[in-house]
Design an enzyme around this catalytic site. Sequence first.
Site, PDB file in Angstrom:
ATOM      1  N   ASP A  99       0.883  -1.395  -0.080  1.00  0.00           N
ATOM      2  CA  ASP A  99       0.145  -0.028   0.086  1.00  0.00           C
ATOM      3  C   ASP A  99       1.028   1.214   0.073  1.00  0.00           C
ATOM      4  O   ASP A  99       1.715   1.406   0.622  1.00  0.00           O
ATOM      5  CB  ASP A  99      -0.769   0.013   1.292  1.00  0.00           C
ATOM      6  CG  ASP A  99      -2.123   0.147   1.153  1.00  0.00           C
ATOM      7  OD1 ASP A  99      -2.761   1.182   0.553  1.00  0.00           O
ATOM      8  OD2 ASP A  99      -3.035  -0.786   1.297  1.00  0.00           O
ATOM      9  N   ASP A 201      -3.671   4.473  -1.951  1.00  0.00           N
ATOM     10  CA  ASP A 201      -4.765   4.628  -1.112  1.00  0.00           C
ATOM     11  C   ASP A 201      -5.376   6.131  -1.537  1.00  0.00           C
ATOM     12  O   ASP A 201      -4.775   7.028  -1.728  1.00  0.00           O
ATOM     13  CB  ASP A 201      -4.401   4.810   0.113  1.00  0.00           C
ATOM     14  CG  ASP A 201      -5.275   4.753   1.248  1.00  0.00           C
ATOM     15  OD1 ASP A 201      -6.440   3.880   1.430  1.00  0.00           O
ATOM     16  OD2 ASP A 201      -5.594   5.899   1.887  1.00  0.00           O
ATOM     17  N   GLU A 263      -7.006   3.321  -5.622  1.00  0.00           N
ATOM     18  CA  GLU A 263      -8.188   3.056  -5.012  1.00  0.00           C
ATOM     19  C   GLU A 263      -9.189   4.474  -5.522  1.00  0.00           C
ATOM     20  O   GLU A 263      -9.158   5.411  -4.727  1.00  0.00           O
ATOM     21  CB  GLU A 263      -8.065   3.336  -3.506  1.00  0.00           C
ATOM     22  CG  GLU A 263      -9.239   2.831  -2.565  1.00  0.00           C
ATOM     23  CD  GLU A 263      -9.604   3.527  -1.341  1.00  0.00           C
ATOM     24  OE1 GLU A 263     -10.243   2.953  -0.640  1.00  0.00           O
ATOM     25  OE2 GLU A 263      -8.766   4.485  -1.099  1.00  0.00           O
ATOM     26  N   HIS A 325     -11.120  -4.634   2.843  1.00  0.00           N
ATOM     27  CA  HIS A 325     -11.436  -4.314   4.348  1.00  0.00           C
ATOM     28  C   HIS A 325     -12.098  -3.035   4.624  1.00  0.00           C
ATOM     29  O   HIS A 325     -12.218  -2.801   5.967  1.00  0.00           O
ATOM     30  CB  HIS A 325      -9.723  -4.068   4.799  1.00  0.00           C
ATOM     31  CG  HIS A 325      -9.409  -2.722   4.159  1.00  0.00           C
ATOM     32  ND1 HIS A 325      -9.050  -2.754   2.756  1.00  0.00           N
ATOM     33  CD2 HIS A 325      -8.636  -1.527   4.769  1.00  0.00           C
ATOM     34  CE1 HIS A 325      -8.504  -1.604   2.473  1.00  0.00           C
ATOM     35  NE2 HIS A 325      -8.433  -0.627   3.486  1.00  0.00           N
ATOM     36  N   ASP A 326     -12.867  -2.507   3.735  1.00  0.00           N
ATOM     37  CA  ASP A 326     -13.689  -1.521   4.035  1.00  0.00           C
ATOM     38  C   ASP A 326     -15.012  -1.791   3.914  1.00  0.00           C
ATOM     39  O   ASP A 326     -16.109  -1.121   3.858  1.00  0.00           O
ATOM     40  CB  ASP A 326     -13.439  -0.275   3.060  1.00  0.00           C
ATOM     41  CG  ASP A 326     -12.191   0.356   3.308  1.00  0.00           C
ATOM     42  OD1 ASP A 326     -11.861   0.116   4.578  1.00  0.00           O
ATOM     43  OD2 ASP A 326     -11.302   0.890   2.376  1.00  0.00           O
TER      44      ASP A 326
HETATM   45  C1  NOJ Z   1      -8.724   3.838   2.062  1.00  0.00           C
HETATM   46  C2  NOJ Z   1      -8.509   2.707   3.004  1.00  0.00           C
HETATM   47  O1  NOJ Z   1      -8.923   1.436   2.392  1.00  0.00           O
HETATM   48  C3  NOJ Z   1      -9.160   2.786   4.422  1.00  0.00           C
HETATM   49  O2  NOJ Z   1      -9.072   1.670   5.144  1.00  0.00           O
HETATM   50  C4  NOJ Z   1      -8.511   3.900   4.934  1.00  0.00           C
HETATM   51  O3  NOJ Z   1      -9.193   4.098   6.361  1.00  0.00           O
HETATM   52  C5  NOJ Z   1      -8.768   5.058   4.091  1.00  0.00           C
HETATM   53  N1  NOJ Z   1      -8.243   4.973   2.855  1.00  0.00           N
HETATM   54  C6  NOJ Z   1      -7.776   6.135   4.783  1.00  0.00           C
HETATM   55  O4  NOJ Z   1      -6.386   6.245   4.545  1.00  0.00           O
END
Ligand code: NOJ
Length: 540
Positions: A99, A201, A263, A325-326
Amino acid sequence: MSDYVWWKHGVFYQIYPRSFMDSNGDGIGDLQGIIDRMDYLVDLGVDAIWISPFYESPMKDFGYDISNHKAIHPLFGDMETLDRLIISAHERRLRVVLDYVPNHTSDQHPWFLEARSSREHSKREWFLWKDPHPQGGPPNNWESFFGGSAWEWDKANQQYYLHLFLKEQPDVNWRNPDLASAMLDIMHFWLKKGVDGLRVDAVIACLKHPDFPDNPIHDNHPFTQIGLSQEPKYTVDQPDLHDLLREFRHVSDQYEDRVLLGETGLFDWESLMRYYGQALDEFQIPFNFQLMFTPWNVQAMQQKITEYYAHLPQGAMPNFVLGNHDAPRVATRFGHQNHRSVGMLLLTLYGIPTLYYGDELGMENGIIPPDQIQDPWALNKPEAGMGRDPMRTPMQWDASSHAGFTSANATPWLPVAVNYKECNVDIQRKDPQSTLHFYKKLLHLRRTSPALHRGNLNFLKGLPENILGYARLWEAQHWLVLINFGEDSCLLNLPEVEGDGKVLLSSHSRDETSVSLKNIELEPHESLLLEIGASFTEDH
Ligand code: NOJ
C-alpha cells in the site's frame, strides 16, 4: 503459458496484516505470519498478494496513518522480515504489492510535526493550512469521510489544517514541489526494494480545488452510500489530478514489470475510466468497486457489468473488487447461500479479480461487542453504519482457540467470528466439497484456461430472470457460466447452444460429468461452469 502477464491475467489476494496470522502471540497478525502461511497462498493458486499498511504508525486508522513511510511498525516485524517475505514470495512465483498512502500522513509524522511547529517553517506548506472563515469557524464546509468537519483548529498557530479522514491524518499538499518530490521518493524506495506494485490509497483525494470552494449540499449524490452528506465536488477527482497520476506511472515505469492499482472509489463510469489515463498512462488497475454496491440481482449485476465494459477505453484491462477491508464480507452482504456464486462471478468475469482474505472460506462478518469496537469510522460516526471491524476479524485457520490465528493464551485484537469451528482452513482442506476446494479448483481453471483469464465475454440471451449466464470464448475454447440467483431450482434450455456441456465445476455437488444444454437443472443458488466445445457463435 509464456504470454501470461502476471498482473493482467492473474488474481490478487488482499491480506489485512493485523488479521492474517500472528506468529509471536501478541494477538496481532504480522509479516512473519504471512511468511509462515505463504505455502497456503501458493496452494490456493493466487498470483499476487497485496498487503495493507504495516508501516510505522500510531494506528489511529490501523496503519493508514503513517508516521514513517520507510519503516516497519514493530508490531508487524522489521525490514529484515519484510525482505525475507519478498524473497520467499518471489521464490514461489508470488508477486508482492504494498500500500502507498499519498493523500495524508499521521499527525505524528515528522513532516507534520515540523509543519505545525511554526507558520514560518519551511515545511509549513507541505500540508493544507487556512485561516478561519471571515465569519468565524472552519474556512469552508468540507466534510471528513470519517465524520464532522474536515478542518481541525491548531491553537498554537491559529490556523486550521485539512484532514479528509481523521484529524490524526492531515492531508498533504501535493501542489508543493518539495512535498511532491518527498512523496514520490517513497514510491522509488519500495519499487527499488523489489515490490511488484503499489496499491495507491485514497488517490481521488490527493488534489483539492485550489480555491477551496464549499461543496454542494444535496442528498441525491452517490457518495451518500459511504456516509457523506455532501457531494465531494471540490475535494475529490479534480481535473489536474491526472497530471500527478502520470507522474506516479512515470515513476513506476522506471522499474521493470510493475503495476499500479488505484483506490478509485468513484461512482460514474466516465470519471472512473479517466484513471486509466488518456494514453493508458495512469493506473493499469483503477479499482472498480461498482459490484460492491449492486444488489444480488441478475438484472442489476448484468447491467453494471455491461455498462462497465462499454465504457472501458481501448486496450484497458477491466477489474472487479467484490470484497475488501472497508466493506462487509461478501458472504454476509450477498447472503451465505450465495457465497460460492460470488466467487464464481469474481473469478470468471472478464477482468482482474481481487480476492479478500478469508472469502475463499466463505468467512462472514464477525460480531463485535460495542465495548470492543476499534474502527475509528464506527466510533466517530456510528449512524453511518460504516464500521469496518466485522470484516477484519482474524483469518480462520483451524478449530483451536482463536481459530489458530494466535496462541491460545493471547487475546486477538478483534474477536474471531463465531462460526470458526465449522468454517476454517483445516476443516475445509479435508473436505473435497468445501468452499476452499471450490475456490482452489476455480483458481486453477482460471489460470490454466485462456478462455477464463483473457477470453471475450458474451452474455447469454433469453434466460429465465433469476439466471445470469455468459460465455467466455478464446479461440476454440468455449466455456459457459450459469449462476442461479434464485431460491428455486430452474430448468434451462439454452437457446444459443447445442449438444452437451462438460461439467468443469459446480458450487453444489454434482455427480454427472456432462449435461445436455437443452435440459440443465440448476439447484437453488447453484453456479455452474461448463465447457461446451466451439459451439457458441460470437455474433449472435
Ligand atoms: C482507504 C482505505 O482503504 C481505508 O481503509 C482507509 O481508512 C482510508 N483510505 C484512509 O487512508
